[in-house]
Scaffold this motif. Structure first.
Motif, PDB file in Angstrom:
ATOM      1  N   TYR A  64      19.242  46.368  24.641  1.00  0.00           N
ATOM      2  CA  TYR A  64      19.418  46.728  23.235  1.00  0.00           C
ATOM      3  C   TYR A  64      18.975  45.559  22.363  1.00  0.00           C
ATOM      4  O   TYR A  64      19.091  44.400  22.757  1.00  0.00           O
ATOM      5  CB  TYR A  64      20.883  47.044  22.925  1.00  0.00           C
ATOM      6  CG  TYR A  64      21.400  48.328  23.535  1.00  0.00           C
ATOM      7  CD1 TYR A  64      21.049  49.554  23.001  1.00  0.00           C
ATOM      8  CD2 TYR A  64      22.237  48.304  24.642  1.00  0.00           C
ATOM      9  CE1 TYR A  64      21.520  50.737  23.551  1.00  0.00           C
ATOM     10  CE2 TYR A  64      22.715  49.475  25.204  1.00  0.00           C
ATOM     11  CZ  TYR A  64      22.355  50.691  24.654  1.00  0.00           C
ATOM     12  OH  TYR A  64      22.818  51.857  25.202  1.00  0.00           O
ATOM     13  N   ILE A  65      18.496  45.881  21.181  1.00  0.00           N
ATOM     14  CA  ILE A  65      18.086  44.846  20.231  1.00  0.00           C
ATOM     15  C   ILE A  65      19.310  44.047  19.790  1.00  0.00           C
ATOM     16  O   ILE A  65      20.364  44.597  19.492  1.00  0.00           O
ATOM     17  CB  ILE A  65      17.403  45.470  18.999  1.00  0.00           C
ATOM     18  CG1 ILE A  65      16.079  46.138  19.407  1.00  0.00           C
ATOM     19  CG2 ILE A  65      17.153  44.416  17.918  1.00  0.00           C
ATOM     20  CD1 ILE A  65      15.036  45.180  19.918  1.00  0.00           C
ATOM     21  N   ASP A  66      19.144  42.738  19.724  1.00  0.00           N
ATOM     22  CA  ASP A  66      20.192  41.850  19.224  1.00  0.00           C
ATOM     23  C   ASP A  66      19.554  40.890  18.228  1.00  0.00           C
ATOM     24  O   ASP A  66      18.564  40.230  18.544  1.00  0.00           O
ATOM     25  CB  ASP A  66      20.825  41.060  20.375  1.00  0.00           C
ATOM     26  CG  ASP A  66      21.978  40.189  19.905  1.00  0.00           C
ATOM     27  OD1 ASP A  66      23.053  40.735  19.633  1.00  0.00           O
ATOM     28  OD2 ASP A  66      21.789  38.959  19.823  1.00  0.00           O
ATOM     29  N   GLU A  67      20.095  40.835  17.013  1.00  0.00           N
ATOM     30  CA  GLU A  67      19.548  39.983  15.963  1.00  0.00           C
ATOM     31  C   GLU A  67      20.532  38.880  15.601  1.00  0.00           C
ATOM     32  O   GLU A  67      21.741  39.128  15.512  1.00  0.00           O
ATOM     33  CB  GLU A  67      19.213  40.817  14.720  1.00  0.00           C
ATOM     34  CG  GLU A  67      18.128  41.838  14.982  1.00  0.00           C
ATOM     35  CD  GLU A  67      17.778  42.663  13.757  1.00  0.00           C
ATOM     36  OE1 GLU A  67      16.714  43.296  13.785  1.00  0.00           O
ATOM     37  OE2 GLU A  67      18.562  42.683  12.793  1.00  0.00           O
ATOM     38  N   ASN A  68      19.990  37.667  15.365  1.00  0.00           N
ATOM     39  CA  ASN A  68      20.826  36.521  15.018  1.00  0.00           C
ATOM     40  C   ASN A  68      20.123  35.642  13.998  1.00  0.00           C
ATOM     41  O   ASN A  68      18.914  35.393  14.112  1.00  0.00           O
ATOM     42  CB  ASN A  68      21.133  35.679  16.262  1.00  0.00           C
ATOM     43  CG  ASN A  68      22.062  36.387  17.226  1.00  0.00           C
ATOM     44  OD1 ASN A  68      23.254  36.460  17.007  1.00  0.00           O
ATOM     45  ND2 ASN A  68      21.503  36.916  18.308  1.00  0.00           N
ATOM     46  N   PRO A  69      20.868  35.145  12.987  1.00  0.00           N
ATOM     47  CA  PRO A  69      20.282  34.226  12.011  1.00  0.00           C
ATOM     48  C   PRO A  69      20.490  32.766  12.413  1.00  0.00           C
ATOM     49  O   PRO A  69      21.496  32.421  13.041  1.00  0.00           O
ATOM     50  CB  PRO A  69      21.055  34.555  10.732  1.00  0.00           C
ATOM     51  CG  PRO A  69      22.420  34.944  11.228  1.00  0.00           C
ATOM     52  CD  PRO A  69      22.218  35.580  12.582  1.00  0.00           C
ATOM     53  N   PHE A  70      19.542  31.912  12.030  1.00  0.00           N
ATOM     54  CA  PHE A  70      19.632  30.470  12.261  1.00  0.00           C
ATOM     55  C   PHE A  70      19.176  29.739  11.008  1.00  0.00           C
ATOM     56  O   PHE A  70      18.292  30.210  10.292  1.00  0.00           O
ATOM     57  CB  PHE A  70      18.745  30.048  13.438  1.00  0.00           C
ATOM     58  CG  PHE A  70      19.121  30.657  14.754  1.00  0.00           C
ATOM     59  CD1 PHE A  70      20.022  30.022  15.600  1.00  0.00           C
ATOM     60  CD2 PHE A  70      18.581  31.873  15.147  1.00  0.00           C
ATOM     61  CE1 PHE A  70      20.370  30.591  16.816  1.00  0.00           C
ATOM     62  CE2 PHE A  70      18.918  32.441  16.365  1.00  0.00           C
ATOM     63  CZ  PHE A  70      19.815  31.797  17.201  1.00  0.00           C
ATOM     64  N   VAL A  71      19.766  28.576  10.767  1.00  0.00           N
ATOM     65  CA  VAL A  71      19.318  27.714   9.675  1.00  0.00           C
ATOM     66  C   VAL A  71      18.254  26.784  10.239  1.00  0.00           C
ATOM     67  O   VAL A  71      18.479  26.087  11.227  1.00  0.00           O
ATOM     68  CB  VAL A  71      20.480  26.892   9.093  1.00  0.00           C
ATOM     69  CG1 VAL A  71      19.975  25.979   7.971  1.00  0.00           C
ATOM     70  CG2 VAL A  71      21.583  27.805   8.577  1.00  0.00           C
ATOM     71  N   ILE A  72      17.070  26.774   9.607  1.00  0.00           N
ATOM     72  CA  ILE A  72      15.949  25.966  10.084  1.00  0.00           C
ATOM     73  C   ILE A  72      15.571  24.943   9.018  1.00  0.00           C
ATOM     74  O   ILE A  72      15.407  25.285   7.847  1.00  0.00           O
ATOM     75  CB  ILE A  72      14.730  26.862  10.400  1.00  0.00           C
ATOM     76  CG1 ILE A  72      15.108  27.940  11.420  1.00  0.00           C
ATOM     77  CG2 ILE A  72      13.568  26.023  10.906  1.00  0.00           C
ATOM     78  CD1 ILE A  72      15.531  27.409  12.762  1.00  0.00           C
ATOM     79  N   ASN A  73      15.424  23.697   9.423  1.00  0.00           N
ATOM     80  CA  ASN A  73      15.041  22.626   8.499  1.00  0.00           C
ATOM     81  C   ASN A  73      13.521  22.583   8.338  1.00  0.00           C
ATOM     82  O   ASN A  73      12.852  21.798   9.008  1.00  0.00           O
ATOM     83  CB  ASN A  73      15.539  21.273   9.019  1.00  0.00           C
ATOM     84  CG  ASN A  73      17.062  21.202   9.051  1.00  0.00           C
ATOM     85  OD1 ASN A  73      17.727  21.616   8.123  1.00  0.00           O
ATOM     86  ND2 ASN A  73      17.586  20.674  10.130  1.00  0.00           N
ATOM     87  N   CYS A  74      13.002  23.432   7.489  1.00  0.00           N
ATOM     88  CA  CYS A  74      11.576  23.360   7.201  1.00  0.00           C
ATOM     89  C   CYS A  74      11.331  23.775   5.754  1.00  0.00           C
ATOM     90  O   CYS A  74      12.042  24.595   5.198  1.00  0.00           O
ATOM     91  CB  CYS A  74      10.752  24.200   8.167  1.00  0.00           C
ATOM     92  SG  CYS A  74      11.072  25.949   8.161  1.00  0.00           S
ATOM     93  N   MET A  75      10.313  23.159   5.159  1.00  0.00           N
ATOM     94  CA  MET A  75       9.983  23.441   3.772  1.00  0.00           C
ATOM     95  C   MET A  75       9.308  24.803   3.665  1.00  0.00           C
ATOM     96  O   MET A  75       8.634  25.259   4.586  1.00  0.00           O
ATOM     97  CB  MET A  75       9.021  22.369   3.235  1.00  0.00           C
ATOM     98  CG  MET A  75       9.566  20.959   3.287  1.00  0.00           C
ATOM     99  SD  MET A  75      10.951  20.706   2.141  1.00  0.00           S
ATOM    100  CE  MET A  75      10.080  20.821   0.576  1.00  0.00           C
TER     101      MET A  75
END
Length: 197
Positions: free
Chosen positions: A180-191
């Protein structure tokens, strides 16, 4: 290295269903400057059949916390009421804007690292390395079911926070039922230059 781009990210709304497992989707990202956190709605179609949950991810620690839980939503008469309660909690927050990863020179390379667990089918661990302007800016741990399964990503600009973005990963998990599809957010340090899709 192999580069993966996501040029379009479809946000879906689903009603609950009583299955053993199911996909998990995240959407409706908003920013609260007061605690420097991004709030989002999670729809989980697992066997419990939860109403929408409100979660937040800290821009400083990358830690995800539940703000409005499944337990709270289940006390209401229907799922629509849970959405109303969540709307109240996020009133005044600033919506995030989806950005084009290629136009912001962001590339993601996904590589298999090892098999994990002893059950069948065996889960696999992957590492997603995020580059901007060919320079590595972050690594994202993830897992999946097959070596050749797809991984897709979407980027979101944070209002007034140009040095970081939210990157949403989407891949196949829950291997026992075919995935099954699983979605997750992440904070990324990029401009980012907030270039839309």
């Amino acid at each position: 290295y192999k580069t993966l781009f996501l040029s379009a990210f479809v946000v879906l709304s689903h009603s609950a269903s009583a299955t053993v497992g199911g996909p998990t989707y995240v959407h409706s990202f908003t920013y609260n400057p007061a605690n420097e956190s991004v709030y989002f709605i999670e729809n989980s179609m697992n066997g419990r059949g939860c109403p929408p949950e409100l979660k937040k991810i800290s821009l400083n620690t990358n830690k995800v916390e539940t703000v409005y839980s499944c337990d709270e939503g289940e006390k209401l008469t229907d799922f629509n009421q849970a959405a109303v309660e969540i709307k109240k909690l996020t009133t005044g927050f600033k919506p995030l804007t989806q950005i084009s990863l290629p136009d912001n020179k962001i590339e993601i390379d996904v590589n298999f690292t090892r098999n994990i667990g002893t059950d069948y089918p065996e889960m696999k661990e992957f590492k997603a390395t995020v580059y901007q302007n060919k320079k590595e800016v972050s690594e994202i741990p993830t897992s999946g079911c097959k070596l050749d399964q797809p991984f897709t990503f979407a980027g979101y600009a944070i209002p007034g926070y140009n040095a970081k973005i939210i990157l949403v990963s989407s891949t196949i998990k829950d291997c026992f039922e075919g995935g099954y599809i699983d979605e997750n957010p992440f904070v990324i340090n990029c401009m980012n230059q907030n270039k839309p899709i």
